[in-house]
Design an enzyme around this catalytic site. Structure first.
Site, short mmCIF file in Angstrom:
data_model
loop_
_atom_site.label_atom_id
_atom_site.label_comp_id
_atom_site.label_asym_id
_atom_site.label_seq_id
_atom_site.Cartn_x
_atom_site.Cartn_y
_atom_site.Cartn_z
N PRO A 149 1.43 0.96 2.26
CA PRO A 149 0.23 -0.18 2.02
C PRO A 149 -0.98 0.70 1.15
O PRO A 149 -1.16 1.79 1.37
CB PRO A 149 -0.43 -0.19 3.28
N HIS A 156 -3.47 -2.85 11.06
CA HIS A 156 -3.70 -1.44 10.67
C HIS A 156 -4.56 -1.04 11.55
O HIS A 156 -5.78 -1.54 11.79
CB HIS A 156 -4.59 -1.67 9.36
N TYR A 196 -10.34 2.43 10.24
CA TYR A 196 -10.95 1.23 10.29
C TYR A 196 -11.11 0.64 11.75
O TYR A 196 -10.76 1.40 12.51
CB TYR A 196 -9.88 0.30 9.42
N GLY A 198 2.61 12.65 1.88
CA GLY A 198 3.23 13.72 1.33
C GLY A 198 4.43 13.99 1.03
O GLY A 198 4.86 15.04 0.86
N ARG A 229 1.06 7.42 -3.48
CA ARG A 229 0.80 7.55 -4.64
C ARG A 229 1.87 7.73 -5.72
O ARG A 229 1.73 7.20 -6.74
CB ARG A 229 0.02 8.97 -4.62
#
Ligand SMILES: Cc1cc2nc3c(=O)[nH]c(=O)nc-3n(C[C@H](O)[C@H](O)[C@H](O)COP(=O)(O)O)c2cc1C
Length: 325
Positions: free
Chosen positions: A25, A127, A132, A250, A275
Site C-alpha cells: 500500500p 490498516h 495510525y 526492504g 519503493r
C-alpha cells in the site's frame, strides 16, 4: 535447483494469484483536493497491474493527522488519549475520543468497506500499522485509556476486533485483510514489549478467518530504512499465522526469494515491494527475468496531483518487446 516459490501460483481465499510478488500500500497524494481518483490514478495502477487483484486499504489518521490540514478543514484531531505523536510541529495535540466517537469509527470503517466493495475492489485491508488510529488504540505508548478500550492487552485489542468484525459483516472474511507493524517506531510508536499485545490481536483476527495478514519488517520505519542493529524478528507472528501472509520491508528479488524458499518454505508468503514498485511498473517481469528495478526518487513520492515520479517511470525494453511480440 528447486523452483523459485516467489514465481509459483498461490490461492488467497477466492483470489488465484499467478505469483507471490505484491505491491505494498502506497499513499501518493495524486487524487483531487476532494480525494477523488482521476484518470492519472487509473494510468498509474494500470501500468503496475499485470493480471492482478487489488485490495483497498482503509485507515483513519488519529493523532498522526497533519495539523495544518486539520485546521484548514476544521477537523478536530482525536486519538485514544491526549498524547502527541512526537514534538514534530506537523502533528497537533489530539483530544481523547469519546465512546460515541469510537462507535462512529467502527461504523465509518464498515461504510468504507462497503464503498470499496461497491467500487469493485477485490478485498479490503484494515490498516492497523504505522502509528495510525487503530495502531494507536492497540499500543500502550498511545493508549492510556481507563475504560474498556485501554488499560489491558484485551482492552487495547477491543476496537480492532470490533472494526474487523464490522468489516467482515459487510464484505466477508474472505475479502478482508489486516496490516500490522509490531516493531515500527514511526510516529511515536512501539511498546517496550509488543509481542504479548500483537500475539493477542493476531489470535483474535485469526479466529475471524481473514483472507490474509500483512506484516511490516522492523528494518522499516514508515517508508525509511532503520539501522540493522535495531531490528527485531517477526518469528512470533509466523508461528501464530498459518494462512496467507504478506510481508514487506526492504526486500529485493534475492532476499524475497530467500524468504519464501529457504526461511519459510512451509508458509504461503507474498512479498510486497513498496519503493521498488513506485519506480518500476513492470516489477514482476523484472524479477522473473533477473532485471534490476529502476532507482526511485524519494523527492517525488508525494508531489500532489503530479504525474512526475508517478506515471513517468519507464518499463524495461525487454518488457516492451515481450508485449509487442
Ligand atoms: C511513498 C510511500 C507511501 C506509503 N504509504 C503507505 C500507506 O498508505 N499504507 C501503508 O500501510 N504503508 C505505506 N507505506 C509503507 C509501504 O507499504 C512499505 O511497508 C514500505 O515502503 C516498506 O517496503 P519497501 O522497503 O519495499 O519500500 C508507504 C511507503 C512509501 C514509500
Amino acid at each position: 535447483m528447486s523452483p523459485n516459490r516467489l514465481l509459483q501460483p498461490l490461492q488467497v481465499s477466492t483470489m488465484a494469484l499467478h505469483h507471490r510478488i505484491g505491491m505494498a500500500p502506497l499513499t501518493r497524494f495524486r487524487s483531487t483536493d476532494d480525494h477523488v481518483p482521476t484518470p492519472l490514478n487509473v494510468e498509474y495502477y494500470a501500468q503496475r497491474a499485470s493480471g492482478c487483484y487489488m485490495a483497498c486499504q482503509i485507515f483513519a489518521m488519529g493523532r498522526a493527522a497533519v495539523k495544518e490540514v486539520a485546521e484548514r478543514e476544521g477537523i478536530q484531531i482525536t486519538a485514544p488519549s491526549a498524547l502527541r505523536a512526537s514534538d514534530d510541529p506537523q502533528y497537533g495535540d489530539p483530544v481523547a475520543m469519546t465512546k460515541k466517537q469510537i462507535g462512529m469509527t467502527v461504523q465509518a470503517f464498515a461504510d468504507a468497506a462497503r464503498n470499496a466493495r461497491d467500487a469493485g475492489f477485490d478485498a479490503v485491508e484494515i490498516h492497523v500499522g504505522n502509528g495510525y488510529l487503530l495502531d494507536q488504540f492497540l499500543q500502550d505508548v498511545s493508549n492510556q485509556r481507563d475504560d474498556e478500550y485501554g488499560g489491558s492487552i484485551e482492552n487495547r485489542s477491543r476496537l480492532i476486533v470490533e472494526v474487523t468484525r464490522a468489516v467482515v459483516d459487510v464484505i466477508g472474511a474472505d475479502r478482508t485483510g489486516i496490516r500490522l507493524s509490531p516493531w515500527s517506531t514511526f510516529q511515536g510508536m512501539c511498546m517496550a514489549d509488543p509481542i504479548p499485545q500483537f500475539t493477542d490481536i493476531i489470535r483474535k483476527v485469526d479466529a475471524l478467518g481473514l483472507a490474509y495478514m500483512s506484516l511490516i519488517e522492523s528494518r522499516i520505519s514508515g517508508s525509511e530504512q532503520v539501522s540493522e542493529k535495531n531490528t527485531n524478528s517477526l518469528e512470533f507472528a509466523y508461528k501464530l499465522w498459518k494462512r496467507p501472509l504478506l510481508v514487506a520491508g526492504g526486500y529485493n528479488a534475492e532476499t524475497a526469494q530467500k524468504l519464501v524458499n529457504e526461511q519459510y518454505p512451509d508458509h504461503n508468503i507474498i512479498v510486497l515491494f513498496g519503493r521498488h514498485y513506485v519506480s518500476t511498473p513492470d516489477l514482476p517481469f523484472r524479477v522473473k527475468q533477473s532485471l534490476s528495478p529502476n532507482p526511485y526518487n524519494r523527492s517525488t513520492f508525494y508531489i500532489q496531483k503530479s504525474p512526475q515520479g508517478y506515471t513517468d517511470y519507464p518499463f524495461s525494453h525487454e518488457y516492451l518487446q515481450s508485449v509487442q511480440a
